[in-house]
Design an enzyme around this catalytic site. Sequence first.
Site, short mmCIF file in Angstrom:
data_model
loop_
_atom_site.label_atom_id
_atom_site.label_comp_id
_atom_site.label_asym_id
_atom_site.label_seq_id
_atom_site.Cartn_x
_atom_site.Cartn_y
_atom_site.Cartn_z
N SER A 1 0.99 -1.44 -0.06
CA SER A 1 -0.29 0.14 0.27
C SER A 1 1.08 1.12 0.01
CB SER A 1 -1.26 -0.17 1.28
OG SER A 1 -1.35 0.98 1.45
N TYR B 1 -1.96 -1.23 10.05
CA TYR B 1 -2.30 -1.57 8.25
C TYR B 1 -0.62 -0.28 8.35
CZ TYR B 1 -3.46 -0.78 3.59
OH TYR B 1 -3.71 -1.05 2.71
#
Length: 258
Positions: free
Chosen positions: A147, A170
């Site tokens: 990401s 995350y």
Amino acid sequence: MNEALKKKVVVVTGGAGLLGREFCAAIAQSGGIAIVADRRLEDAQRTASEIAAAYEGRAWAVELDITSKTSVLSCIASVCDKFGRIDAVVNNAYPRNAHYGRKLEDVTYEDFCDNVGMHVGGYFLVSQQFAGFFRQQGGGNIINMSSIYGVVAPRFEVYEGTPMTMPVEYAVIKSGVLHLTRYLAKYLKGTGIRVNAISPGGILDGQPAAFLEKYKGHCMSKGMLDKRDLMGVLVFLLSDASAYMNGQNLTVDDGFSL
């Protein structure tokens, strides 16, 4: 149908999910055989059936829990028994527990370890076991989904005024995935196995308008991406056109990380 992935057998973990379904469809559309691997077998079968209706014989479902070595080995054995080989695996699954998504102050140690362990640990386990299979086969291809928040620090300002946040797990997970990618690429030198990563920007999925506007302010033109915007880079990394790319991370984010 193009033939960039002609008859390549590609396992997509989390293949019945938001991105996984699109990845599998893109693989089939490009001439490959998409293995929809998901812990929810019924969802995987439904996704495979939908893809096969458009691209006959180019999708197949298998149950897979990326946190279970037994499940990973069973998946490899099943796909190999069915198709005789596996050309690539895409680490795309997104395991998390019920408490995932809390603000930093509310995240417990146990939940942090659980979520990081499932996600990074699952990608490690899949990569480890598929690499073992690929060694015996004489080559293979591993693609890890990271990401932009594995590349740059979160832009917390885009979440202000919304119920959303960027979970600390995350950021840790996706940065870890990038270094796992580099580690594997170097460790597997000379084996015919290559390992690369994709770091997408945000994907449209019903986010609040206020968030979308702030997010777009950091981009060059489009802002949040549609699922289909990642298909080109996926097919490229799966294809022979990227045969000498190894240990790399391709960022697709409309300039958000600049």
